[in-house]
Design a protein around this motif. Sequence first.
Motif, PDB file in Angstrom:
ATOM      1  N   CYS A 150       0.844  -1.188   0.000  1.00 46.78           N
ATOM      2  CA  CYS A 150       0.000   0.000   0.000  1.00 46.78           C
ATOM      3  C   CYS A 150       0.876   1.234   0.000  1.00 46.78           C
ATOM      4  CB  CYS A 150      -0.890   0.022   1.242  1.00 46.78           C
ATOM      5  SG  CYS A 150      -2.203  -1.195   1.189  1.00 46.78           S
TER       6      CYS A 150
ATOM      7  N   ASN B 280      -2.782   6.166  -2.438  1.00 46.15           N
ATOM      8  CA  ASN B 280      -3.610   5.105  -2.966  1.00 46.15           C
ATOM      9  C   ASN B 280      -4.221   5.414  -4.327  1.00 46.15           C
ATOM     10  OD1 ASN B 280      -3.282   3.704  -0.438  1.00 46.15           O
ATOM     11  ND2 ASN B 280      -4.772   5.144   0.396  1.00 46.15           N
TER      12      ASN B 280
ATOM     13  N   SER C 129      -6.039   7.855  -5.282  1.00 46.33           N
ATOM     14  CA  SER C 129      -7.378   8.423  -5.228  1.00 46.33           C
ATOM     15  C   SER C 129      -7.461   9.683  -6.072  1.00 46.33           C
ATOM     16  CB  SER C 129      -7.741   8.757  -3.776  1.00 46.33           C
ATOM     17  OG  SER C 129      -7.707   7.605  -2.989  1.00 46.33           O
TER      18      SER C 129
ATOM     19  N   SER D 146     -11.164   6.806  -3.187  1.00 44.77           N
ATOM     20  CA  SER D 146     -11.068   5.755  -2.181  1.00 44.77           C
ATOM     21  C   SER D 146     -10.294   6.259  -0.981  1.00 44.77           C
ATOM     22  CB  SER D 146     -10.381   4.511  -2.755  1.00 44.77           C
ATOM     23  OG  SER D 146      -9.053   4.810  -3.140  1.00 44.77           O
TER      24      SER D 146
ATOM     25  N   LYS E  81      -8.734   4.750   3.085  1.00 41.29           N
ATOM     26  CA  LYS E  81      -8.524   3.638   4.009  1.00 41.29           C
ATOM     27  C   LYS E  81      -8.596   4.150   5.433  1.00 41.29           C
ATOM     28  CE  LYS E  81      -5.905   0.765   0.992  1.00 41.29           C
ATOM     29  NZ  LYS E  81      -5.112   0.300   0.164  1.00 41.29           N
TER      30      LYS E  81
ATOM     31  N   ALA F 236      -8.173   3.152   9.371  1.00 36.27           N
ATOM     32  CA  ALA F 236      -7.633   2.185  10.322  1.00 36.27           C
ATOM     33  C   ALA F 236      -8.366   2.337  11.657  1.00 36.27           C
ATOM     34  CB  ALA F 236      -6.139   2.405  10.512  1.00 36.27           C
TER      35      ALA F 236
ATOM     36  N   LYS G 299     -17.341   5.970   7.962  1.00 32.11           N
ATOM     37  CA  LYS G 299     -17.432   5.216   6.707  1.00 32.11           C
ATOM     38  C   LYS G 299     -18.766   5.473   6.012  1.00 32.11           C
ATOM     39  CE  LYS G 299     -17.493   0.371   5.044  1.00 32.11           C
ATOM     40  NZ  LYS G 299     -18.881   0.213   4.588  1.00 32.11           N
TER      41      LYS G 299
ATOM     42  N   GLU H 232     -12.190   1.517   2.545  1.00 28.41           N
ATOM     43  CA  GLU H 232     -11.639   0.239   2.981  1.00 28.41           C
ATOM     44  C   GLU H 232     -11.347   0.322   4.467  1.00 28.41           C
ATOM     45  OE1 GLU H 232      -7.863  -2.790   2.153  1.00 28.41           O
ATOM     46  OE2 GLU H 232      -8.273  -1.144   0.759  1.00 28.41           O
TER      47      GLU H 232
ATOM     48  N   LEU I 220      -9.585  -1.090   7.814  1.00 32.65           N
ATOM     49  CA  LEU I 220      -8.412  -1.851   8.225  1.00 32.65           C
ATOM     50  C   LEU I 220      -8.445  -2.044   9.736  1.00 32.65           C
ATOM     51  CD1 LEU I 220      -5.755   0.110   6.118  1.00 32.65           C
ATOM     52  CD2 LEU I 220      -6.964  -1.978   5.481  1.00 32.65           C
TER      53      LEU I 220
ATOM     54  N   SER J 276       0.084   3.887   4.697  1.00 34.16           N
ATOM     55  CA  SER J 276      -0.657   2.712   4.231  1.00 34.16           C
ATOM     56  C   SER J 276      -2.109   2.751   4.690  1.00 34.16           C
ATOM     57  CB  SER J 276       0.024   1.417   4.693  1.00 34.16           C
ATOM     58  OG  SER J 276       0.147   1.366   6.088  1.00 34.16           O
ATOM     59  N   ALA J 277      -2.436   3.691   5.567  1.00 40.20           N
ATOM     60  CA  ALA J 277      -3.821   4.042   5.892  1.00 40.20           C
ATOM     61  C   ALA J 277      -3.937   5.554   5.777  1.00 40.20           C
ATOM     62  CB  ALA J 277      -4.182   3.584   7.296  1.00 40.20           C
ATOM     63  N   ASP J 278      -5.139   6.012   5.476  1.00 39.13           N
ATOM     64  CA  ASP J 278      -5.338   7.452   5.287  1.00 39.13           C
ATOM     65  C   ASP J 278      -5.723   8.186   6.559  1.00 39.13           C
ATOM     66  OD1 ASP J 278      -5.011   7.749   2.334  1.00 39.13           O
ATOM     67  OD2 ASP J 278      -6.665   6.308   2.307  1.00 39.13           O
TER      68      ASP J 278
END
Length: 277
Positions: free
Chosen positions: A7, A11, A13, A21, A23, A25, A40, A52, A54, A69-71
């Motif tokens: 990731c 990403n 986007s 998109s 992400k 966490a 979400k 997504e 996580l 790796s996460a937003d």
Amino acid sequence: MALLAGCASGNGSKENGADKSIKLAYVAWDSEIASTYVVKEVLETKLGYNVEMLQVDAGPMWAGVADGSADAMVAAWLPTTHETYLKDNEGKLEDLGPNLDGTKLGLVVPSYMDVNSIEDLNGDAGESVNYTITGIEPGAGLMMKTEAVMEEYGLKDKWTLLESSSAAMAQALQDAYDKQEPIIVTGWTPHWKFAKMDLKYLEDPKGVYGQDEQIHTFVRNGLKDDQPEAYAFLDAFNWTPDDMAEVMIKIVEGASPEEAAKEWVEANADKVDAWLK
């Protein structure tokens, strides 16, 4: 440490494209499940994002937002619970401030137990629970604070902090409560257990658990430039412990997190609209 191998930050986007998109966490605590699924729901139904989820432990949650790796996450308990994670990732992610005020940590017992302070655990109070405190996930900020509490109050030699999970802790508490049996757990507010059972925090005269806290929203560096629409919403997201409790209780009573979040968002259109302005 990345949350997901491969990731990359951003990403791919596109703010104005069909492939928006993001992400999120989160840790599988009842409070964070509630808040993250509400976020979400708003991102997907109001802003057209593909979200997504996580689910990770607290350390990887912080590391994932820090390394991109996460937003984002809406689950940072400060200033006490997650202070170690904040120090470890200082400057690597952006704090958007509190999304909820009035949280608390501590040792929790049913109100029918004749124990009122952590200091009382040095006496005979531990016999009835086999000198065991039922905890949650190892590595959680609450667990680290509880280890410090055990050290500060001289409980280390005799007491055991049982590693478990948030769900298993809550189930053990409910089972003991239904039988009117003694139990001591690591607890926090907001949590549905306080609406379902008559519970109390043990006093912490040494103040090891700290004072009331806030839950903060953090995003990866660069999100404001890549996805200003999502960033603006995450920056505005703010609700109350009562709001959170509504979602948590619906989930406990059998609704899926998606269903509970959808119901809350539909029933609180004014609050949601304010976030989106």
